[in-house]
Design a protein around this motif. Sequence first.
Motif, PDB file in Angstrom:
ATOM      1  N   TYR A 239       0.825  -1.211   0.000  1.00 20.95           N
ATOM      2  CA  TYR A 239       0.000   0.000   0.000  1.00 20.95           C
ATOM      3  C   TYR A 239       0.862   1.266   0.000  1.00 20.95           C
ATOM      4  O   TYR A 239       0.387   2.349   0.293  1.00 20.95           O
ATOM      5  CB  TYR A 239      -0.961  -0.030   1.212  1.00 20.95           C
TER       6      TYR A 239
ATOM      7  N   LYS B 244       2.949   4.514  -0.956  1.00 16.92           N
ATOM      8  CA  LYS B 244       2.803   5.635  -1.864  1.00 16.92           C
ATOM      9  C   LYS B 244       4.195   6.053  -2.324  1.00 16.92           C
ATOM     10  O   LYS B 244       5.188   5.660  -1.710  1.00 16.92           O
ATOM     11  CB  LYS B 244       2.135   6.788  -1.127  1.00 16.92           C
TER      12      LYS B 244
ATOM     13  N   GLU C 251       3.777  11.647  -2.844  1.00 16.80           N
ATOM     14  CA  GLU C 251       2.317  11.544  -2.786  1.00 16.80           C
ATOM     15  C   GLU C 251       1.782  11.588  -1.366  1.00 16.80           C
ATOM     16  O   GLU C 251       2.515  11.352  -0.417  1.00 16.80           O
ATOM     17  CB  GLU C 251       1.871  10.235  -3.443  1.00 16.80           C
TER      18      GLU C 251
ATOM     19  N   GLU D 263      -1.711  10.204  -0.535  1.00 16.62           N
ATOM     20  CA  GLU D 263      -2.551   9.040  -0.269  1.00 16.62           C
ATOM     21  C   GLU D 263      -1.704   7.770  -0.185  1.00 16.62           C
ATOM     22  O   GLU D 263      -0.803   7.574  -0.990  1.00 16.62           O
ATOM     23  CB  GLU D 263      -3.557   8.929  -1.428  1.00 16.62           C
TER      24      GLU D 263
ATOM     25  N   THR E  78      -8.577   8.610   1.537  1.00 16.37           N
ATOM     26  CA  THR E  78      -9.772   9.427   1.356  1.00 16.37           C
ATOM     27  C   THR E  78     -10.969   8.477   1.350  1.00 16.37           C
ATOM     28  O   THR E  78     -10.942   7.453   0.658  1.00 16.37           O
ATOM     29  CB  THR E  78      -9.702  10.194   0.017  1.00 16.37           C
TER      30      THR E  78
ATOM     31  N   ASP F 103     -16.487   8.497  -4.732  1.00 16.39           N
ATOM     32  CA  ASP F 103     -15.791   8.436  -6.026  1.00 16.39           C
ATOM     33  C   ASP F 103     -14.351   8.967  -5.925  1.00 16.39           C
ATOM     34  O   ASP F 103     -13.596   8.854  -6.874  1.00 16.39           O
ATOM     35  CB  ASP F 103     -16.581   9.191  -7.114  1.00 16.39           C
TER      36      ASP F 103
ATOM     37  N   ARG G 116     -12.320   7.758  -3.638  1.00 12.56           N
ATOM     38  CA  ARG G 116     -11.544   6.690  -2.990  1.00 12.56           C
ATOM     39  C   ARG G 116     -10.518   6.102  -3.954  1.00 12.56           C
ATOM     40  O   ARG G 116     -10.821   5.910  -5.128  1.00 12.56           O
ATOM     41  CB  ARG G 116     -12.460   5.548  -2.547  1.00 12.56           C
ATOM     42  N   ASP G 117      -9.351   5.809  -3.430  1.00  7.89           N
ATOM     43  CA  ASP G 117      -8.357   5.107  -4.228  1.00  7.89           C
ATOM     44  C   ASP G 117      -8.112   3.771  -3.521  1.00  7.89           C
ATOM     45  O   ASP G 117      -7.230   3.648  -2.670  1.00  7.89           O
ATOM     46  CB  ASP G 117      -7.076   5.953  -4.293  1.00  7.89           C
ATOM     47  N   THR G 118      -8.959   2.794  -3.879  1.00  5.97           N
ATOM     48  CA  THR G 118      -9.012   1.571  -3.061  1.00  5.97           C
ATOM     49  C   THR G 118      -7.765   0.692  -3.183  1.00  5.97           C
ATOM     50  O   THR G 118      -7.617  -0.237  -2.406  1.00  5.97           O
ATOM     51  CB  THR G 118     -10.264   0.732  -3.404  1.00  5.97           C
ATOM     52  N   LYS G 119      -6.851   1.040  -4.108  1.00  7.63           N
ATOM     53  CA  LYS G 119      -5.621   0.228  -4.138  1.00  7.63           C
ATOM     54  C   LYS G 119      -4.802   0.437  -2.855  1.00  7.63           C
ATOM     55  O   LYS G 119      -3.957  -0.376  -2.522  1.00  7.63           O
ATOM     56  CB  LYS G 119      -4.790   0.502  -5.390  1.00  7.63           C
TER      57      LYS G 119
ATOM     58  N   SER H 250     -11.452  12.178   5.203  1.00  9.00           N
ATOM     59  CA  SER H 250     -10.331  11.265   4.993  1.00  9.00           C
ATOM     60  C   SER H 250      -9.782  10.795   6.331  1.00  9.00           C
ATOM     61  O   SER H 250      -9.956  11.476   7.347  1.00  9.00           O
ATOM     62  CB  SER H 250      -9.243  11.909   4.129  1.00  9.00           C
TER      63      SER H 250
END
Length: 354
Positions: A117, A119, A123, A125, A148, A153, A155-158, A211
């Motif tokens: 996970y 970053k 970055e 996130e 976040t 919409d 969300r960055d679910t990775k 967030s």
Amino acid sequence: MAGASTLPADFLLSRRVQEMVINGEEPASLYICRDEKEDQNGPFPLAPIPIIDLSLFSSSTTISAEREEELQKLKSALCSWGCFQAIGHGIPTSFLDKIRQVTREFFEQPMEEKKKYSKGVGEVEGYGGDPTPEEGQFLDWQDRLFLTVYPEDLRDTKFWPDTPKSFREVLEYYTTKMRMMTETVSKSMAKSLQLEENCFLNQFGERAVLSARFNYYSCCPRPEIVLGLKPHADGTGYTIILQDDVEGLQVLKEEQWFTVPTIPDALLVLMGDQMQIMTNGIFKSAVHRVVTNKEKERTSVAVFYTPEKQKEIGPEEGLVNEETPRLFKNVKDYEIVHWEYYQRGMRALHTAQV
Ligand SMILES: O=C(O)CCC(=O)C(=O)O
Ligand SMILES: [Fe+2]
């Protein structure tokens, strides 16, 4: 490790503080925030931050005198401390413990697992350290996972962990509760200032951003000269902080640092700069920092509640009059300016002043 003390920030921030501790490394010079001999005005007193029972604001059975008294207490807390300890928020202590547990479990996993996970250094996130600050700024003794959550919409679910297994579910439930809490808190703050109850909610907007930042402060061999998080005020509207049972968060009041007590069933609601702007300076955005600890790791979960992107916010009209003239301009995306100043070790509030 030879030459460890002169390693550049980008290199240090590409590694985790937790790794450095596991390897038994001493903090590199960029983590050192002050001269050892400097007076730190410690020991730090415990902050007598008012405890506010939010259930008095939502329950229909509360008699109005009692509610009025609690509203006054809320207003006074936000004018003086810029924060309050919320109880009666409707989230069972057992669930708060569950969040504390999954947070710890996430960070206690092997490095390879967490790095899924990761970053990039620049970055925000994801898992890692904050992006590299400007030259001359020291680094924080912490690792964090920033996600976040709302609007969905964005969300960055990775970056959303698959393990511990219940992580996503716990975050989802917690932030649902946080949305309800922000509604109660925003309405109560408005009422405490004799304003229409939805005024702040309207300023935050339907697409207000929520967030979550999971903070992990590793043990530090040099707590007297290394900070977990540098002094700052948040660029949010306001922030809701869940602490574990290890003290470390401090707030600044009249040039004195106070330690925020850890209370198992309480959530600390801390004003950010944007609430100071919306209340025309009546509520204070609290300057805070986190100190390090030699023996105990510390975790916290900060939920940031920020007005909708691209939406203009400003002082409530009802708070501007001849005696209390307008102190701030209308601003939008204030958190971006705030971040630029934060990276230079400065506050940004003056940029919004008239
Ligand atoms: O760790 C804490 O208690 C506070 C964290 C904080 O101030 C932040 O994430 O902005
Ligand atoms: Fe903060």
